[in-house]
Scaffold this motif. Sequence first.
Motif, PDB file in Angstrom:
ATOM      1  N   THR A  53       1.245  -5.269  -3.983  1.00 21.71           N
ATOM      2  CA  THR A  53      -0.136  -3.968  -4.671  1.00 21.71           C
ATOM      3  C   THR A  53       1.420  -3.973  -5.531  1.00 21.71           C
ATOM      4  O   THR A  53       0.530  -3.317  -6.483  1.00 21.71           O
ATOM      5  CB  THR A  53      -0.980  -3.326  -4.025  1.00 21.71           C
ATOM      6  OG1 THR A  53      -0.980  -4.261  -3.094  1.00 21.71           O
ATOM      7  CG2 THR A  53      -1.480  -2.411  -4.260  1.00 21.71           C
ATOM      8  N   ALA A  54       1.985  -3.069  -4.814  1.00 18.73           N
ATOM      9  CA  ALA A  54       3.117  -2.554  -6.234  1.00 18.73           C
ATOM     10  C   ALA A  54       3.070  -3.391  -7.552  1.00 18.73           C
ATOM     11  O   ALA A  54       3.612  -2.706  -8.315  1.00 18.73           O
ATOM     12  CB  ALA A  54       4.067  -1.881  -5.243  1.00 18.73           C
ATOM     13  N   SER A  60       6.073   1.908  -7.040  1.00 17.03           N
ATOM     14  CA  SER A  60       7.067   0.736  -5.849  1.00 17.03           C
ATOM     15  C   SER A  60       6.012   2.167  -4.731  1.00 17.03           C
ATOM     16  O   SER A  60       5.286   2.225  -5.300  1.00 17.03           O
ATOM     17  CB  SER A  60       7.799   2.618  -5.524  1.00 17.03           C
ATOM     18  OG  SER A  60       8.321   2.860  -4.768  1.00 17.03           O
ATOM     19  N   PRO A  61       6.321   0.315  -4.269  1.00 18.55           N
ATOM     20  CA  PRO A  61       5.668   0.081  -2.731  1.00 18.55           C
ATOM     21  C   PRO A  61       5.870   1.480  -1.692  1.00 18.55           C
ATOM     22  O   PRO A  61       4.546   1.812  -0.956  1.00 18.55           O
ATOM     23  CB  PRO A  61       6.722  -0.557  -2.281  1.00 18.55           C
ATOM     24  CG  PRO A  61       7.507  -1.496  -2.951  1.00 18.55           C
ATOM     25  CD  PRO A  61       7.473  -0.105  -4.045  1.00 18.55           C
ATOM     26  N   ARG A  62       6.365   2.490  -1.640  1.00 19.48           N
ATOM     27  CA  ARG A  62       6.381   3.464  -1.132  1.00 19.48           C
ATOM     28  C   ARG A  62       5.281   4.900  -1.567  1.00 19.48           C
ATOM     29  O   ARG A  62       5.313   5.834  -1.279  1.00 19.48           O
ATOM     30  CB  ARG A  62       8.137   4.367  -1.664  1.00 19.48           C
ATOM     31  CG  ARG A  62       9.355   3.685  -0.350  1.00 19.48           C
ATOM     32  CD  ARG A  62       9.187   3.821   0.469  1.00 19.48           C
ATOM     33  NE  ARG A  62       9.970   3.424   1.580  1.00 19.48           N
ATOM     34  CZ  ARG A  62      10.229   3.233   2.721  1.00 19.48           C
ATOM     35  NH1 ARG A  62       9.467   3.440   3.102  1.00 19.48           N
ATOM     36  NH2 ARG A  62      11.145   2.266   3.205  1.00 19.48           N
ATOM     37  N   ALA A  68      -3.198   3.806   4.771  1.00 12.96           N
ATOM     38  CA  ALA A  68      -4.412   3.286   3.900  1.00 12.96           C
ATOM     39  C   ALA A  68      -5.070   1.733   4.154  1.00 12.96           C
ATOM     40  O   ALA A  68      -5.647   0.695   3.883  1.00 12.96           O
ATOM     41  CB  ALA A  68      -4.633   3.750   2.670  1.00 12.96           C
ATOM     42  N   ALA A  69      -3.742   0.965   3.875  1.00 12.29           N
ATOM     43  CA  ALA A  69      -3.972  -0.469   3.564  1.00 12.29           C
ATOM     44  C   ALA A  69      -3.758  -1.267   4.947  1.00 12.29           C
ATOM     45  O   ALA A  69      -4.497  -2.101   4.478  1.00 12.29           O
ATOM     46  CB  ALA A  69      -1.288  -0.419   3.268  1.00 12.29           C
ATOM     47  N   ILE A  96      -7.727  -2.228  -4.280  1.00 11.18           N
ATOM     48  CA  ILE A  96      -8.601  -1.532  -2.677  1.00 11.18           C
ATOM     49  C   ILE A  96      -7.206  -0.370  -2.859  1.00 11.18           C
ATOM     50  O   ILE A  96      -6.937   0.052  -2.981  1.00 11.18           O
ATOM     51  CB  ILE A  96      -9.415  -1.797  -2.036  1.00 11.18           C
ATOM     52  CG1 ILE A  96     -10.388  -2.198  -2.557  1.00 11.18           C
ATOM     53  CG2 ILE A  96      -9.446  -1.334  -0.893  1.00 11.18           C
ATOM     54  CD1 ILE A  96     -11.167  -2.467  -2.135  1.00 11.18           C
ATOM     55  N   MET A  97      -5.412  -1.235  -2.288  1.00  6.51           N
ATOM     56  CA  MET A  97      -5.128  -0.656  -1.520  1.00  6.51           C
ATOM     57  C   MET A  97      -3.864  -0.030  -2.908  1.00  6.51           C
ATOM     58  O   MET A  97      -3.146   1.237  -2.224  1.00  6.51           O
ATOM     59  CB  MET A  97      -3.932  -1.834  -0.590  1.00  6.51           C
ATOM     60  CG  MET A  97      -4.610  -2.796  -0.097  1.00  6.51           C
ATOM     61  SD  MET A  97      -3.443  -4.197  -0.078  1.00  6.51           S
ATOM     62  CE  MET A  97      -2.032  -3.318   1.993  1.00  6.51           C
ATOM     63  N   ALA A  98      -4.144  -0.411  -3.811  1.00  6.75           N
ATOM     64  CA  ALA A  98      -3.372   0.498  -4.731  1.00  6.75           C
ATOM     65  C   ALA A  98      -4.459   2.015  -4.841  1.00  6.75           C
ATOM     66  O   ALA A  98      -3.352   2.675  -5.377  1.00  6.75           O
ATOM     67  CB  ALA A  98      -3.635  -0.333  -6.476  1.00  6.75           C
TER      68      ALA A  98
END
Length: 142
Positions: A53-54, A60-62, A68-69, A96-98
């Motif tokens: 997603t990142a 950044s993945p952080r 939420a993911a 949606i995760m983003a």
Amino acid sequence: MYQKRWHVELDLRSIKTLMKMDILRCKSPDMVRKEISVHLLAYNLLRALMARTAQMTGQSPREISFRAAQQTVRDFRILLLSTDDLAGVVDVMLGIMAEHQAGDRSGRSEPRAVKRRPKAFPKLQHSHAKARRLKTYQGKAA
């Protein structure tokens, strides 16, 4: 160095609390190993989705919320298992995760304290039927 350690602490907390691994349910050593392995597999799969997603969104993945993911994957589980267009569903799920960003945690410090309080009752070492007959488990809290 402190920031990297803080991220490790957050990752361990995510594995233990958010994935409900704070109390292991299995009894035998082999089953405990399997339970830990399954939790780590699920955690790594979720982190891989967050990384994807990142990469898609250029962040950044952080910056993506782990909670939420996790909830997004849980909400999509039936659709993921029953669809013929898996790639399309995964793309929607990643979108949606983003949208769910983790809060800014710069300079954050948490108090060191035990969250779980000891229980006032002894641990149950026998079956419920046998414990009802034993005097050890009768009466009020010790």
